[in-house]
Motif scaffolding. Sequence first.
Motif, PDB file in Angstrom:
ATOM      1  N   ALA A  87       3.498   7.786   4.312  1.00 22.67           N
ATOM      2  CA  ALA A  87       2.880   6.769   3.445  1.00 22.67           C
ATOM      3  C   ALA A  87       2.501   5.523   4.242  1.00 22.67           C
ATOM      4  O   ALA A  87       1.434   4.942   4.009  1.00 22.67           O
ATOM      5  CB  ALA A  87       3.828   6.399   2.299  1.00 22.67           C
ATOM      6  N   LEU A  88       3.353   5.116   5.170  1.00 25.02           N
ATOM      7  CA  LEU A  88       3.036   3.943   5.999  1.00 25.02           C
ATOM      8  C   LEU A  88       1.840   4.221   6.904  1.00 25.02           C
ATOM      9  O   LEU A  88       0.995   3.343   7.117  1.00 25.02           O
ATOM     10  CB  LEU A  88       4.250   3.522   6.824  1.00 25.02           C
ATOM     11  N   GLY A  89       1.745   5.442   7.425  1.00 21.82           N
ATOM     12  CA  GLY A  89       0.590   5.809   8.236  1.00 21.82           C
ATOM     13  C   GLY A  89      -0.691   5.793   7.426  1.00 21.82           C
ATOM     14  O   GLY A  89      -1.723   5.264   7.867  1.00 21.82           O
ATOM     15  N   GLU A  90      -0.630   6.362   6.228  1.00 21.09           N
ATOM     16  CA  GLU A  90      -1.803   6.359   5.349  1.00 21.09           C
ATOM     17  C   GLU A  90      -2.180   4.932   4.962  1.00 21.09           C
ATOM     18  O   GLU A  90      -3.364   4.566   4.944  1.00 21.09           O
ATOM     19  CB  GLU A  90      -1.527   7.195   4.102  1.00 21.09           C
ATOM     20  N   GLU A  99       0.845  -1.203   0.000  1.00 23.39           N
ATOM     21  CA  GLU A  99       0.000   0.000   0.000  1.00 23.39           C
ATOM     22  C   GLU A  99       0.880   1.253   0.000  1.00 23.39           C
ATOM     23  O   GLU A  99       0.606   2.208  -0.717  1.00 23.39           O
ATOM     24  CB  GLU A  99      -0.929   0.020   1.217  1.00 23.39           C
ATOM     25  N   ALA A 100       1.921   1.247   0.827  1.00 21.77           N
ATOM     26  CA  ALA A 100       2.814   2.407   0.907  1.00 21.77           C
ATOM     27  C   ALA A 100       3.532   2.647  -0.421  1.00 21.77           C
ATOM     28  O   ALA A 100       3.677   3.802  -0.844  1.00 21.77           O
ATOM     29  CB  ALA A 100       3.825   2.227   2.040  1.00 21.77           C
ATOM     30  N   VAL A 101       3.962   1.581  -1.088  1.00 22.03           N
ATOM     31  CA  VAL A 101       4.609   1.734  -2.396  1.00 22.03           C
ATOM     32  C   VAL A 101       3.638   2.392  -3.367  1.00 22.03           C
ATOM     33  O   VAL A 101       4.010   3.319  -4.101  1.00 22.03           O
ATOM     34  CB  VAL A 101       5.113   0.378  -2.942  1.00 22.03           C
ATOM     35  N   ASP A 102       2.383   1.942  -3.379  1.00 17.92           N
ATOM     36  CA  ASP A 102       1.378   2.552  -4.255  1.00 17.92           C
ATOM     37  C   ASP A 102       1.191   4.030  -3.934  1.00 17.92           C
ATOM     38  O   ASP A 102       1.130   4.864  -4.838  1.00 17.92           O
ATOM     39  CB  ASP A 102       0.039   1.825  -4.134  1.00 17.92           C
ATOM     40  N   ILE A 103       1.106   4.348  -2.662  1.00 16.09           N
ATOM     41  CA  ILE A 103       0.937   5.741  -2.235  1.00 16.09           C
ATOM     42  C   ILE A 103       2.127   6.581  -2.680  1.00 16.09           C
ATOM     43  O   ILE A 103       1.969   7.671  -3.227  1.00 16.09           O
ATOM     44  CB  ILE A 103       0.739   5.810  -0.703  1.00 16.09           C
ATOM     45  N   LEU A 104       3.326   6.073  -2.460  1.00 14.88           N
ATOM     46  CA  LEU A 104       4.533   6.802  -2.832  1.00 14.88           C
ATOM     47  C   LEU A 104       4.630   7.005  -4.339  1.00 14.88           C
ATOM     48  O   LEU A 104       4.999   8.078  -4.810  1.00 14.88           O
ATOM     49  CB  LEU A 104       5.778   6.067  -2.327  1.00 14.88           C
ATOM     50  N   ILE A 154      -5.836   0.243   5.260  1.00  8.84           N
ATOM     51  CA  ILE A 154      -6.018  -1.183   5.574  1.00  8.84           C
ATOM     52  C   ILE A 154      -7.048  -1.339   6.689  1.00  8.84           C
ATOM     53  O   ILE A 154      -7.940  -2.195   6.609  1.00  8.84           O
ATOM     54  CB  ILE A 154      -4.662  -1.831   5.947  1.00  8.84           C
ATOM     55  N   GLU A 155      -6.946  -0.509   7.715  1.00  5.88           N
ATOM     56  CA  GLU A 155      -7.910  -0.585   8.817  1.00  5.88           C
ATOM     57  C   GLU A 155      -9.323  -0.291   8.319  1.00  5.88           C
ATOM     58  O   GLU A 155     -10.284  -0.983   8.680  1.00  5.88           O
ATOM     59  CB  GLU A 155      -7.518   0.392   9.924  1.00  5.88           C
ATOM     60  N   ALA A 156      -9.461   0.717   7.480  1.00  2.95           N
ATOM     61  CA  ALA A 156     -10.788   1.057   6.935  1.00  2.95           C
ATOM     62  C   ALA A 156     -11.337  -0.076   6.086  1.00  2.95           C
ATOM     63  O   ALA A 156     -12.513  -0.435   6.191  1.00  2.95           O
ATOM     64  CB  ALA A 156     -10.699   2.347   6.119  1.00  2.95           C
ATOM     65  N   ALA A 157     -10.490  -0.669   5.257  1.00  2.00           N
ATOM     66  CA  ALA A 157     -10.929  -1.782   4.412  1.00  2.00           C
ATOM     67  C   ALA A 157     -11.340  -2.983   5.271  1.00  2.00           C
ATOM     68  O   ALA A 157     -12.355  -3.642   4.988  1.00  2.00           O
ATOM     69  CB  ALA A 157      -9.822  -2.171   3.442  1.00  2.00           C
ATOM     70  N   ASP A 158     -10.565  -3.278   6.289  1.00  2.00           N
ATOM     71  CA  ASP A 158     -10.871  -4.415   7.164  1.00  2.00           C
ATOM     72  C   ASP A 158     -12.151  -4.187   7.959  1.00  2.00           C
ATOM     73  O   ASP A 158     -12.878  -5.133   8.252  1.00  2.00           O
ATOM     74  CB  ASP A 158      -9.709  -4.689   8.117  1.00  2.00           C
ATOM     75  N   ASN A 159     -12.464  -2.930   8.302  1.00  2.00           N
ATOM     76  CA  ASN A 159     -13.672  -2.617   9.063  1.00  2.00           C
ATOM     77  C   ASN A 159     -14.930  -2.634   8.202  1.00  2.00           C
ATOM     78  O   ASN A 159     -16.036  -2.623   8.731  1.00  2.00           O
ATOM     79  CB  ASN A 159     -13.535  -1.272   9.768  1.00  2.00           C
ATOM     80  N   CYS A 160     -14.757  -2.627   6.873  1.00  2.00           N
ATOM     81  CA  CYS A 160     -15.911  -2.667   5.965  1.00  2.00           C
ATOM     82  C   CYS A 160     -16.389  -4.079   5.711  1.00  2.00           C
ATOM     83  O   CYS A 160     -17.387  -4.287   5.047  1.00  2.00           O
ATOM     84  CB  CYS A 160     -15.548  -2.003   4.632  1.00  2.00           C
ATOM     85  N   ARG A 161     -15.688  -5.058   6.199  1.00  2.00           N
ATOM     86  CA  ARG A 161     -16.039  -6.460   5.934  1.00  2.00           C
ATOM     87  C   ARG A 161     -17.118  -6.933   6.844  1.00  2.00           C
ATOM     88  O   ARG A 161     -17.345  -6.653   7.912  1.00  2.00           O
ATOM     89  CB  ARG A 161     -14.819  -7.361   6.093  1.00  2.00           C
TER      90      ARG A 161
END
Length: 136
Positions: A121-124, A37-42, A129-136
């Motif tokens: 980027a790691l914080g974002e 995720e961080a690589v994508d953000i960067l 990830i937390e938001a995605a996991d909470n949508c399940r």
Amino acid sequence: METSQSNDPCTSPSSSAWAGGDARCDLVTVPTRQGLEAVDILRRAAADAVGPVLHDDGCGTLGFLVPAGTAAGWDLPGSTCTETDGRGLRLNPEPPVAGSDWLLPPGEADLATDPVVLRRALGEAARLIEAADNCR
């Protein structure tokens, strides 16, 4: 393990030290999911914002090369920053650690990832990830 107060950037990839494995960089390791995720953000933010990245299939981690001295002040939960000072780190097309491979190899990436930009980027990534996991 020694702690360095130096903030010297990694040796330039065009220099003989970089090709010979004498680069002075530290290595930030994070879980693979957060790292990807961080690589994508960067990469979305700026193509030059991300340096070489290692992927370790066995341990499920990604490693970001950051400037030497970063380990001395790195304190981001869920990640580790190790001072390498060039010991055993060979920045050439072959991965420096058995069982790993370059996600972004030297020469195809920026010199090293800016630790301030990486921390953001790691914080974002963790929040996404937390938001995605909470949508399940």
